[in-house]
Structure formats: structure tokens, C-alpha cells
Design an enzyme around this catalytic site. Structure first.
Site, PDB file in Angstrom:
ATOM      1  N   THR A  13     -22.698 129.720  22.701  1.00 38.16           N
ATOM      2  CA  THR A  13     -22.763 129.324  21.280  1.00 38.16           C
ATOM      3  C   THR A  13     -22.814 130.541  20.358  1.00 38.16           C
ATOM      4  OG1 THR A  13     -23.817 127.249  21.842  1.00 38.16           O
ATOM      5  CG2 THR A  13     -24.182 128.019  19.614  1.00 38.16           C
ATOM      6  N   SER A  56     -21.733 128.694  28.841  1.00 42.26           N
ATOM      7  CA  SER A  56     -22.549 129.019  30.022  1.00 42.26           C
ATOM      8  C   SER A  56     -22.549 127.954  31.119  1.00 42.26           C
ATOM      9  CB  SER A  56     -23.954 129.448  29.626  1.00 42.26           C
ATOM     10  OG  SER A  56     -24.767 128.364  29.310  1.00 42.26           O
ATOM     11  N   THR A  89     -26.849 129.573  26.154  1.00 39.52           N
ATOM     12  CA  THR A  89     -28.271 129.368  26.462  1.00 39.52           C
ATOM     13  C   THR A  89     -28.526 128.394  27.613  1.00 39.52           C
ATOM     14  OG1 THR A  89     -28.456 127.638  24.788  1.00 39.52           O
ATOM     15  CG2 THR A  89     -29.001 129.885  24.095  1.00 39.52           C
TER      16      THR A  89
END
Ligand code: ASP
Length: 324
Positions: A13, A56, A89
Site C-alpha cells: 500500500t 505483500s 503490511t
């Protein structure tokens, strides 16, 4: 003298943008913060690399290894003083812990990300990136293992976990708390990790399964896993490390098949231990050969087992490594 800091962008992000009309968040060609970071960071000399650009959930141990190799090469070729990795994250804690377990370096290595994409109101990416560069430039961050910096807090890779789907204070270290903070004046550490481990592996091919125990669980899933190509299993067990009695045949069969069975707790605080002596209690499971892990969460115990299995298949050595 200015510190030389290697910044590795890997996606997430922090490098994405939001479509103003639809609200959809999508990746950019490259990290949009690079120019702004170079303009704003006068206290350090930056080397900026972008070996790949992935959300991720697309990151696997192969990419983690690539990041490790990238850092090792830059340490040799560029005399860097610290490293910052930007990362999505969702799996950030896993990449951070992988690097913590496999990189033999005392340099400050910091992993960061963002909960809001680069053009959203209140975007936290640039702020977290600059905070991370400050931490990576700090002499006090040396020898503290891989650190995770977001939202003005400094966490260890070992203890930190993502605790909220969207809040910017999502990264917490349950039970332990952060080991330092980033203030307007500088970087302050108030705790230090007491141990370090290093397994400089290059094989990430082992198959390790992670499952969560629940009320009414039986051996069905365990038996199915036993029939798969599988090198190890981590179970998020109940409470202090217990399972329903109906899982016992499945656990026994896995252990008889020489598949290491590692227990963490599905509670997010505390350490799994062999406390209870009833059927399915930790005492019975430990006697059967289950290995109890020392406070890691499930996803990190899974990575640790995958890493350990690249160095040994000896059950006792694996048990010792999980006792640290
Ligand atoms: N889904 C995103 C990712 O992990 C979340 C983030 O980066 O914050 O790539």
C-alpha cells in the site's frame, strides 16, 4: 558525516494509489514516494533500489530470500550504514522475521509500510518511511535485530504483529510492547532484545503447514496433511497448548511419520506450555513428541520451522531452537 542508507522498495500500500472515483487501491509502476523522500531527507545519503513491486500477499519465502541477498550484496559493495525496506503490511511481520533469523549483520535494518495509499487523505507512508530512515541512521539501532517502524513506534521483528485491518496503529507487540519511539527530536530506545539467532540458509523449499485448533476439532485435517508432501506442521493450539482428544490419533500419526509438530497458542498473549495432564492436554502432547514454541505467533513459528528444516531434520535440535 551523513549515514548511507539503503532503501529497498518491495511494493504494498505504501507504493499504491487510490482511484478517486471508485476508491480501489492499486499498485503503481514504481514507488511514488521516491522523489519526495529524496527531497525531504537531508540527514542521510540514500541508495534507492526496487528489486520488485508486489502486494505483500504475493510475497513468498523466495522473495524474502531475494531481499536478504540484495541487502548482503549492498553491504559488501556499498559500505552502507543501515537499511530500510518498504513492504505491504499484510505479511510485513513475516518478511521482517525471516530477515531477522537469516541475516548475520549488526547494521540497523528497518521494515516499514503504510495503511493508507500514497494519495489518500492522511497517508502515512512518507511519514513512516522518513521515521524509518531516522531509525536506520541511529547508532543505537545497531545490534537490535530487524526492527519494524510505523506510527512513531519501534518494534522487534520477533514480537510485532498486524492487529487491525485498517487502523494506522495496527502494528503492536502483544505482551512486550515497542522497544523504542520516534519523536520530533530523535529516536529513543527504552528496551533492548536479549537474544539473537542466525540461520544463514539459502533453501526455502520446505513445506510447512499452519493450522488453527478449534472446539470440536478432530483428526480429519491432520490425516489429510499427513498424506500430502509435508515437512512440518505448526498448530495454533488451544490456551496454554491443548487439543481436543479427537485430534490425538492424527497428531500421533504425524509424529510417527517423522513430521515435526510445533505448538504455539491461538491466544495472542502468553507462551504455550505443557501444563495440563488431561486427555489432549499439553503434558500428554509433549510426551507424544509435540514441540512447544516459546511465544511466537503461528505465522512466525511456521517461518522459523521452514528455516530450521533447511538446516536440520533432528527433532531435538528443532526443539532446542524453539525453546530460545
Ligand atoms: N494489502 C496490502 C499489502 O499487504 C496492505 C498494505 O500494504 O498495507 O500489500
Amino acid at each position: 558525516m551523513k549515514k548511507k542508507i539503503l532503501v529497498i522498495h518491495t511494493g504494498g500500500t505504501i507504493s499504491m494509489s487510490e482511484d478517486e472515483k471508485t476508491g480501489a487501491v492499486t499498485p503503481n509502476e514504481s514507488n511514488p514516494l521516491t522523489k519526495k523522500t529524496e527531497e525531504l531527507v537531508e540527514f542521510a545519503h540514500l541508495i534507492i533500489d526496487e528489486p520488485f513491486n508486489l502486494p505483500s500477499p504475493h510475497i513468498t519465502p523466495t522473495e524474502m530470500l531475494k531481499i536478504r541477498e540484495h541487502i548482503s550484496q549492498r553491504i559488501l559493495s556499498d559500505k552502507i550504514d543501515g537499511v530500510v525496506i518498504t513492504h505491504g503490511t499484510d505479511t510485513l511481520e513475516e518478511t521482517a522475521y525471516f530477515l531477522d533469523l537469516t541475516l548475520a549483520s549488526t547494521l540497523p535494518i528497518v521494515v516499514t509500510g503504510a495503511m493508507r495509499s500514497s494519495n489518500e487523505i492522511g497517508a502515512d507512508g512518507l511519514y513512516n518511511l522518513i521515521s524509518s530512515i531516522k531509525v536506520a541512521s541511529s547508532d543505537e539501532a545497531r545490534g537490535k535485530g530487524v526492527l519494524v517502524v510505523l506510527n512513531d513506534e519501534i518494534h522487534t521483528a520477533e514480537n510485532v504483529t498486524k492487529t487491525h485491518t485498517s487502523n494506522i496503529s495496527t502494528f503492536q507487540s502483544p505482551q512486550y510492547g515497542p522497544i523504542g519511539i520516534v519523536t520530533k527530536r530523535g529516536v529513543v530506545f527504552h528496551h533492548s532484545p536479549t537474544r539473537a539467532e542466525c540461520y544463514p540458509i539459502s533453501d526455502v523449499s520446505k513445506k510447512v503447514v499452519l493450522i488453527k485448533a478449534h472446539a470440536g476439532m478432530d483428526s480429519t485435517l491432520l490425516d489429510a496433511i499427513n498424506a500430502l508432501p509435508c515437512d512440518g506442521i505448526v498448530i495454533e493450539a488451544l490456551g496454554q497448548g491443548n487439543l481436543p482428544p479427537a485430534t490425538l490419533p492424527g497428531i500421533k500419526a504425524l509424529i510417527n511419520n517423522n513430521i515435526p509438530v510445533v505448538f504455539v497458542s491461538r491466544c495472542f498473549n502468553g507462551i504455550a506450555q505443557d501444563t495440563y495432564a488431561y486427555e489432549g492436554g499439553g503434558k500428554q502432547l509433549k510426551e507424544m513428541g509435540v514441540i512447544f514454541s516459546n511465544g511466537l505467533n503461528g505465522q512466525k513459528a511456521r517461518l522459523k520451522l521452514l528455516i530450521l528444516l533447511a538446516t536440520t531434520t533432528d527433532r531435538n535440535q528443532i526443539e532446542q531452537a524453539f525453546a530460545i
